[in-house]
Write a protein that holds these residues in place. Structure first.
Motif, mmCIF file in Angstrom:
data_model
loop_
_atom_site.group_PDB
_atom_site.id
_atom_site.type_symbol
_atom_site.label_atom_id
_atom_site.label_comp_id
_atom_site.label_asym_id
_atom_site.label_seq_id
_atom_site.Cartn_x
_atom_site.Cartn_y
_atom_site.Cartn_z
ATOM 1 N N PHE A 17 0.820 -1.198 0.000
ATOM 2 C CA PHE A 17 0.000 0.000 0.000
ATOM 3 C C PHE A 17 0.859 1.254 0.000
ATOM 4 C CE2 PHE A 17 -2.519 3.285 2.187
ATOM 5 C CZ PHE A 17 -3.567 3.348 1.292
ATOM 6 N N ARG A 18 1.933 1.227 0.766
ATOM 7 C CA ARG A 18 2.722 2.444 0.936
ATOM 8 C C ARG A 18 3.620 2.785 -0.230
ATOM 9 N NH1 ARG A 18 4.950 0.922 6.432
ATOM 10 N NH2 ARG A 18 6.788 1.863 5.511
ATOM 11 N N GLN A 19 4.296 1.784 -0.776
ATOM 12 C CA GLN A 19 5.273 2.121 -1.818
ATOM 13 C C GLN A 19 4.873 1.691 -3.223
ATOM 14 O OE1 GLN A 19 8.607 -1.195 -1.667
ATOM 15 N NE2 GLN A 19 8.587 -0.054 0.260
ATOM 16 N N GLY A 20 3.644 1.214 -3.372
ATOM 17 C CA GLY A 20 3.227 0.778 -4.697
ATOM 18 C C GLY A 20 3.536 -0.690 -4.908
ATOM 19 N N ALA A 21 2.554 -1.402 -5.373
ATOM 20 C CA ALA A 21 2.665 -2.859 -5.467
ATOM 21 C C ALA A 21 3.816 -3.307 -6.353
ATOM 22 C CB ALA A 21 1.357 -3.438 -5.978
ATOM 23 N N ALA A 22 4.174 -2.494 -7.319
ATOM 24 C CA ALA A 22 5.232 -2.908 -8.251
ATOM 25 C C ALA A 22 6.604 -2.955 -7.591
ATOM 26 C CB ALA A 22 5.264 -1.966 -9.448
ATOM 27 N N HIS A 23 6.745 -2.234 -6.505
ATOM 28 C CA HIS A 23 8.064 -2.165 -5.859
ATOM 29 C C HIS A 23 8.143 -3.034 -4.616
ATOM 30 C CE1 HIS A 23 9.009 0.946 -8.643
ATOM 31 N NE2 HIS A 23 7.987 1.683 -8.237
ATOM 32 N N LEU A 28 -3.962 -6.022 -3.912
ATOM 33 C CA LEU A 28 -3.350 -5.194 -4.939
ATOM 34 C C LEU A 28 -1.999 -5.772 -5.358
ATOM 35 C CD1 LEU A 28 -4.811 -2.603 -5.662
ATOM 36 C CD2 LEU A 28 -2.852 -1.399 -4.709
ATOM 37 N N LEU A 60 -2.589 -8.825 -7.395
ATOM 38 C CA LEU A 60 -3.049 -8.464 -8.736
ATOM 39 C C LEU A 60 -1.879 -8.005 -9.607
ATOM 40 C CD1 LEU A 60 -5.278 -7.815 -10.771
ATOM 41 C CD2 LEU A 60 -5.497 -5.583 -9.698
ATOM 42 N N ALA A 61 -1.011 -7.231 -9.008
ATOM 43 C CA ALA A 61 0.139 -6.724 -9.757
ATOM 44 C C ALA A 61 1.081 -7.864 -10.137
ATOM 45 C CB ALA A 61 0.881 -5.678 -8.942
ATOM 46 N N GLU A 62 1.226 -8.788 -9.228
ATOM 47 C CA GLU A 62 2.145 -9.906 -9.479
ATOM 48 C C GLU A 62 1.611 -10.820 -10.578
ATOM 49 O OE1 GLU A 62 5.073 -10.437 -8.337
ATOM 50 O OE2 GLU A 62 5.419 -12.461 -9.107
ATOM 51 N N ASP A 63 0.332 -11.136 -10.456
ATOM 52 C CA ASP A 63 -0.285 -12.037 -11.439
ATOM 53 C C ASP A 63 -1.799 -11.967 -11.315
ATOM 54 O OD1 ASP A 63 -1.276 -14.046 -12.988
ATOM 55 O OD2 ASP A 63 -0.169 -15.666 -12.025
ATOM 56 N N PRO A 64 -2.451 -11.379 -12.314
ATOM 57 C CA PRO A 64 -3.904 -11.173 -12.245
ATOM 58 C C PRO A 64 -4.685 -12.444 -11.949
ATOM 59 C CG PRO A 64 -2.981 -10.016 -14.121
ATOM 60 C CD PRO A 64 -1.864 -10.823 -13.536
ATOM 61 N N PHE A 99 -7.626 2.023 -4.069
ATOM 62 C CA PHE A 99 -6.948 2.879 -5.030
ATOM 63 C C PHE A 99 -6.460 4.175 -4.402
ATOM 64 C CE2 PHE A 99 -7.828 1.466 -9.511
ATOM 65 C CZ PHE A 99 -8.150 0.184 -9.156
ATOM 66 N N GLY A 141 0.357 -8.677 -15.539
ATOM 67 C CA GLY A 141 0.478 -8.158 -14.180
ATOM 68 C C GLY A 141 1.311 -6.898 -14.166
ATOM 69 N N ALA A 142 0.794 -5.893 -13.517
ATOM 70 C CA ALA A 142 1.422 -4.581 -13.545
ATOM 71 C C ALA A 142 2.841 -4.591 -12.984
ATOM 72 C CB ALA A 142 0.562 -3.593 -12.763
ATOM 73 N N ALA A 143 3.125 -5.527 -12.100
ATOM 74 C CA ALA A 143 4.452 -5.554 -11.482
ATOM 75 C C ALA A 143 5.543 -5.945 -12.471
ATOM 76 C CB ALA A 143 4.460 -6.514 -10.294
ATOM 77 N N HIS A 144 5.145 -6.622 -13.541
ATOM 78 C CA HIS A 144 6.145 -7.109 -14.489
ATOM 79 C C HIS A 144 6.203 -6.267 -15.751
ATOM 80 C CE1 HIS A 144 6.692 -10.483 -11.906
ATOM 81 N NE2 HIS A 144 5.417 -10.816 -12.003
ATOM 82 N N LEU A 189 -0.978 2.757 -10.667
ATOM 83 C CA LEU A 189 -1.180 2.516 -9.242
ATOM 84 C C LEU A 189 -0.063 1.664 -8.669
ATOM 85 C CD1 LEU A 189 -2.907 2.539 -6.674
ATOM 86 C CD2 LEU A 189 -4.133 0.570 -7.570
ATOM 87 N N ALA A 190 0.314 0.659 -9.416
ATOM 88 C CA ALA A 190 1.370 -0.242 -8.946
ATOM 89 C C ALA A 190 2.705 0.481 -8.872
ATOM 90 C CB ALA A 190 1.481 -1.453 -9.868
ATOM 91 N N GLU A 191 2.927 1.335 -9.838
ATOM 92 C CA GLU A 191 4.197 2.066 -9.888
ATOM 93 C C GLU A 191 4.294 3.069 -8.745
ATOM 94 O OE1 GLU A 191 6.703 1.611 -11.794
ATOM 95 O OE2 GLU A 191 7.901 3.352 -11.235
ATOM 96 N N PRO A 221 1.230 4.929 -6.093
ATOM 97 C CA PRO A 221 -0.164 5.219 -5.790
ATOM 98 C C PRO A 221 -0.523 6.694 -5.946
ATOM 99 C CG PRO A 221 0.748 3.755 -4.142
ATOM 100 C CD PRO A 221 1.892 4.173 -5.019
ATOM 101 N N LEU A 225 -2.423 8.437 -8.914
ATOM 102 C CA LEU A 225 -3.874 8.425 -9.118
ATOM 103 C C LEU A 225 -4.558 9.656 -8.532
ATOM 104 C CD1 LEU A 225 -5.083 4.752 -8.868
ATOM 105 C CD2 LEU A 225 -4.191 6.050 -10.785
#
Lengths: 177, 177
Positions: free
Chosen positions: A20-26, A103, A106-110, A153, B23-26, B106-108, B110, B113
């Motif tokens: 939640f804090r740093q964005g799911a991608a990171h 979240l 979802l980011a890792e794999d929908p 979101f 997936g947004a993370a990848h 959002l993943a990158e 938050p 948004l």
DNA sequence: ATTACTGTACCGTCTGGACGGTAAAGTCAA
DNA sequence: TTGACTTTACCGTCCAGACGGTACAGTAAT
């Protein structure tokens, strides 16, 4: 044994929090381990890989919900929509970092959200089977889904009084007191 | 000039597409460039860094929406809720890979948004200013938000007839024909 | 000549994951 | 009850590869 369980919990919590804090991608395993106060080796002992962690996040979320819903209904499906409304609102109320695990998943794999889809469908069918106003049940379900989404979101915009108003209206529709 | 514009479009589209699929993370710049049929250098020519790409994704989404809403209302805010409903449904109908760019953003980060939040708040205020039933407007807004979220998450569960039913119900509430 | 790129090479950092080790708790035969 | 062994629950290190980003020479259309 006791330690094992609490490590798992701490890791899961840390993962949601960081997502939640740093964005799911990171969201990195290193960061999760550090935040949970566990070594990376320890993390990987509990969850053999990142996907497993994410899967566990989803499962925990669902398990929580399922358990509390079962508690609230005590086997009886009568008035399920009302129970669901109360439960969802309560869950929304205490600031939800837990659900931001979704979240990350979802980011890792929908496809990791497939169980959520199934859960929702089952829940909706149970509510429909209760015999109430189907349109109202659908509205209830989607309104709650909308609120959850906005929380997730970070785009929640409703003022408290608006929230109260809309929840009241929905409660009315499904025939609550 | 013409090439420039279309490259940008292709890149944006590719990014949304990939974000949804893997997936947004990848979502990597390399992958986006390849999928858009552009070299990595070309991508970085158009968007100096990843954050800029994500920001553009959000802006494009909002711009689309804003433009179409302005078209539909032609300056007049009368019946805004109805216009909004129609527009949102139409947007939902043609399978929305465009909005999954939001997911990548959002993943990158938050905070990307924030413009969406602002847009929504403004829209809601405009609808409220129209003088209709505020409760109904809030329900409309959240139901649509819920549907969008389900689409985005890949957890959409409503059957066509359920969708029709709930939209009809909401339309009724806001006083559409 | 300028614009809008392409293509290639490269750098430093981060990341997932494999691996070897280990302290403590539990199990069990003698 | 003690010593031998196994299992559990981790720790700390290492590494190949992926990633974001830079640099720059070249090119084709306008």
């Amino acid at each position: 044994m006791a330690r094992g369980a609490s490590s798992r919990e701490k890791i899961l919590e840390a993962a949601s929090d960081l997502a939640f804090r740093q964005g799911a991608a990171h969201l990195s395993l290193d960061a999760v381990a550090a935040c949970a106060g566990v070594s990376k080796g320890g993390l990987l002992y509990n969850f053999p890989n990142k996907a497993a962690l994410m899967k566990a996040l989803v499962e925990k979320y669902l398990e929580d919900f399922r358990t509390r819903l079962e508690e609230a209904t005590e086997g009886e499906d009568s008035n399920l929509p009302v129970r669901y409304l109360d439960l969802a609102v309560a869950k929304l109320e205490r600031e939800t970092p837990s659900s931001s695990g979704l979240l990350a998943a979802l980011a890792e794999d929908p496809s990791l959200l497939a169980p959520v889809k199934e859960f929702n469908r089952t829940l909706l069918d149970r509510m429909k089977a209760g015999g109430g106003d189907v349109g109202a049940i659908l509205v209830l379900f989607l309104v709650l889904e909308g609120m959850r989404a906005q929380n997730l979101f970070g785009t929640a915009i409703l003022e408290p009084e608006e929230r109260r108003l809309v929840l009241e209206r929905v409660a009315e529709m499904i025939g609550a007191a």
